[in-house]
Design a protein around this motif. Structure first.
Motif, PDB file in Angstrom:
ATOM      1  N   VAL A 146       4.467   0.702 -12.291  1.00 33.84           N
ATOM      2  CA  VAL A 146       3.635   1.255 -11.238  1.00 33.84           C
ATOM      3  C   VAL A 146       3.380   2.726 -11.558  1.00 33.84           C
ATOM      4  O   VAL A 146       4.328   3.470 -11.819  1.00 33.84           O
ATOM      5  CB  VAL A 146       4.334   1.143  -9.865  1.00 33.84           C
ATOM      6  CG1 VAL A 146       3.477   1.779  -8.775  1.00 33.84           C
ATOM      7  CG2 VAL A 146       4.618  -0.313  -9.533  1.00 33.84           C
ATOM      8  N   PRO A 147       2.122   3.164 -11.579  1.00 30.86           N
ATOM      9  CA  PRO A 147       1.865   4.596 -11.789  1.00 30.86           C
ATOM     10  C   PRO A 147       2.645   5.441 -10.792  1.00 30.86           C
ATOM     11  O   PRO A 147       2.712   5.123  -9.603  1.00 30.86           O
ATOM     12  CB  PRO A 147       0.352   4.719 -11.569  1.00 30.86           C
ATOM     13  CG  PRO A 147      -0.182   3.365 -11.889  1.00 30.86           C
ATOM     14  CD  PRO A 147       0.875   2.393 -11.435  1.00 30.86           C
TER      15      PRO A 147
ATOM     16  N   ALA B  46       0.807  -1.221   0.000  1.00 29.39           N
ATOM     17  CA  ALA B  46       0.000   0.000   0.000  1.00 29.39           C
ATOM     18  C   ALA B  46       0.841   1.271   0.000  1.00 29.39           C
ATOM     19  O   ALA B  46       0.357   2.331  -0.385  1.00 29.39           O
ATOM     20  CB  ALA B  46      -0.926   0.012   1.218  1.00 29.39           C
ATOM     21  N   GLY B  47       2.082   1.175   0.461  1.00 33.84           N
ATOM     22  CA  GLY B  47       2.927   2.357   0.528  1.00 33.84           C
ATOM     23  C   GLY B  47       3.150   2.881   1.928  1.00 33.84           C
ATOM     24  O   GLY B  47       3.547   4.037   2.097  1.00 33.84           O
TER      25      GLY B  47
ATOM     26  N   VAL C 274      -4.129   7.154 -14.601  1.00 41.92           N
ATOM     27  CA  VAL C 274      -3.816   6.387 -15.796  1.00 41.92           C
ATOM     28  C   VAL C 274      -4.563   5.061 -15.701  1.00 41.92           C
ATOM     29  O   VAL C 274      -5.090   4.709 -14.639  1.00 41.92           O
ATOM     30  CB  VAL C 274      -2.296   6.148 -15.948  1.00 41.92           C
ATOM     31  CG1 VAL C 274      -1.589   7.471 -16.164  1.00 41.92           C
ATOM     32  CG2 VAL C 274      -1.727   5.427 -14.731  1.00 41.92           C
ATOM     33  N   ASP C 275      -4.600   4.323 -16.771  1.00 36.52           N
ATOM     34  CA  ASP C 275      -5.381   3.082 -16.824  1.00 36.52           C
ATOM     35  C   ASP C 275      -4.736   1.989 -15.971  1.00 36.52           C
ATOM     36  O   ASP C 275      -3.608   1.566 -16.224  1.00 36.52           O
ATOM     37  CB  ASP C 275      -5.481   2.614 -18.281  1.00 36.52           C
ATOM     38  CG  ASP C 275      -6.342   1.359 -18.429  1.00 36.52           C
ATOM     39  OD1 ASP C 275      -7.110   1.064 -17.495  1.00 36.52           O
ATOM     40  OD2 ASP C 275      -6.244   0.693 -19.476  1.00 36.52           O
ATOM     41  N   THR C 276      -5.461   1.541 -14.952  1.00 33.67           N
ATOM     42  CA  THR C 276      -5.011   0.419 -14.124  1.00 33.67           C
ATOM     43  C   THR C 276      -6.069  -0.683 -14.119  1.00 33.67           C
ATOM     44  O   THR C 276      -6.174  -1.448 -13.170  1.00 33.67           O
ATOM     45  CB  THR C 276      -4.747   0.875 -12.676  1.00 33.67           C
ATOM     46  OG1 THR C 276      -5.970   1.421 -12.127  1.00 33.67           O
ATOM     47  CG2 THR C 276      -3.651   1.915 -12.622  1.00 33.67           C
TER      48      THR C 276
ATOM     49  N   LEU D 111      -4.357  -0.308  -7.890  1.00 35.05           N
ATOM     50  CA  LEU D 111      -3.019   0.246  -7.693  1.00 35.05           C
ATOM     51  C   LEU D 111      -2.288  -0.527  -6.596  1.00 35.05           C
ATOM     52  O   LEU D 111      -1.083  -0.796  -6.708  1.00 35.05           O
ATOM     53  CB  LEU D 111      -3.116   1.725  -7.332  1.00 35.05           C
ATOM     54  CG  LEU D 111      -1.799   2.408  -6.968  1.00 35.05           C
ATOM     55  CD1 LEU D 111      -0.790   2.306  -8.108  1.00 35.05           C
ATOM     56  CD2 LEU D 111      -2.039   3.867  -6.587  1.00 35.05           C
ATOM     57  N   GLU D 112      -3.002  -0.885  -5.553  1.00 32.78           N
ATOM     58  CA  GLU D 112      -2.389  -1.663  -4.474  1.00 32.78           C
ATOM     59  C   GLU D 112      -1.848  -2.984  -5.013  1.00 32.78           C
ATOM     60  O   GLU D 112      -0.735  -3.397  -4.681  1.00 32.78           O
ATOM     61  CB  GLU D 112      -3.432  -1.925  -3.386  1.00 32.78           C
ATOM     62  CG  GLU D 112      -2.908  -2.664  -2.179  1.00 32.78           C
ATOM     63  CD  GLU D 112      -3.971  -2.801  -1.101  1.00 32.78           C
ATOM     64  OE1 GLU D 112      -4.135  -3.909  -0.581  1.00 32.78           O
ATOM     65  OE2 GLU D 112      -4.629  -1.785  -0.794  1.00 32.78           O
TER      66      GLU D 112
END
Length: 291
Positions: free
Chosen positions: A223-224, A16-17, A212-214, A160-161
């Motif tokens: 990774v964006p 997750a960051g 962006v497209d994920t 994204l995760e």
């Protein structure tokens, strides 16, 4: 919660960051001369990497879903709550470290995927800082969240995760993409029941939303970046938050709700510094008055 011995927790799922937010806190601690006892959430896993692998294989051989690092079967939730309670009462407790990579393995002279021995927390710290999966977890028998004075959630959108986890685990930790996909699927039940509910208990959530497209995270090449994202920052209690100041200081920021500010991803570190530093000042001031 404790005025004398405050606890700060950053919670979020794998990939997750949370580590990025941890580095921001460490920079603030250094600048503000705050002596924090650092605790890593992975150190409260119940099993070593090899033991966990065996647990999963044995469960699947019986036709059952294997344990996941998101749920209670594979974690020492009771020990984590005991640590938080002990620190809040008397700034004491025990911690250990999980060996994630080769560098840590060489430094500690331990195999990757294992733990160090338990050790006492340093004496004379100003606060406890936790970063991991379960800083706000609650079960029928455990309530970690109630001991925390400042709870931060790190919550990228789900695709994204997954992209971040896939890239980290394949490129840094050496897993195959298929193995990471299996892990994501196996963890889903625990993700829904033990990870997601934490973010309704946090004081502030930082949610990164890519622009962006994920749509298919399993084929994403990259990774964006932060510059390709917006960050939604939600405050549980907006009273006392100086939103006009934040809107002035953070270029491109806007309010989407009365308790929510949206910022360009590239301004995330600045936003965290502006938001979190006064909160740490407040905790330290309350601590000085109580001591």
């Amino acid at each position: 919660m404790s005025m004398k011995h405050p606890i700060i927790a950053v919670t979020g799922s794998s990939g997750a960051g949370t580590t990025t937010v941890k580095h921001t806190f460490e920079a603030i601690f250094h600048r503000e001369n705050v002596n924090a006892a650092i605790v890593e959430g992975d150190s409260f896993h119940r099993y070593t990497r090899d033991e966990m692998k065996r647990q999963i294989e044995e469960a699947e051989a019986r036709g059952e879903r294997g344990a996941s690092h998101f749920g209670p079967e594979a974690n020492l939730f009771e020990d984590l709550e005991h640590l938080f309670r002990a620190y809040g009462e008397s700034a004491t407790g025990r911690r250990r470290w999980y060996i994630h990579n080769e560098e840590q393995s060489m430094r500690r002279n331990l195999p990757m995927g294992t733990f160090t021995e338990w050790e006492d927390l340093p004496v004379g710290t100003d606060c406890l800082f936790y970063e991991g999966l379960h800083g706000a977890v609650q079960t029928d028998t455990v309530d970690v969240a109630r001991h925390v004075d400042l709870l931060i959630g790190v919550v990228p959108t789900i695709n994204l995760e997954w992209i971040q986890k896939i890239h980290r685990d394949t490129r840094v930790r050496g897993y195959s993409k298929e193995a990471v996909q299996d892990t994501i699927l196996r963890r889903m039940h625990d993700y829904v029941h033990y990870i997601v509910p934490q973010f309704s208990r946090t004081h502030i959530n930082f949610q990164r939303v890519p622009v962006v497209d994920t749509s298919n995270p399993f084929i994403a090449r990259d990774v964006p970046t932060l510059e390709e994202s917006m960050v939604v920052i939600r405050f549980k209690d907006p009273r006392g938050v100086d939103f006009p100041y934040l809107l002035t200081m953070i270029d491109g920021a806007f309010m989407s709700r009365a308790n929510t500010i949206v910022i360009p991803g590239g301004r995330l570190d600045l936003a965290m510094q502006l938001i979190l530093t006064p909160l740490i000042w407040k905790l330290m001031e309350h601590r000085r008055q109580a001591v």
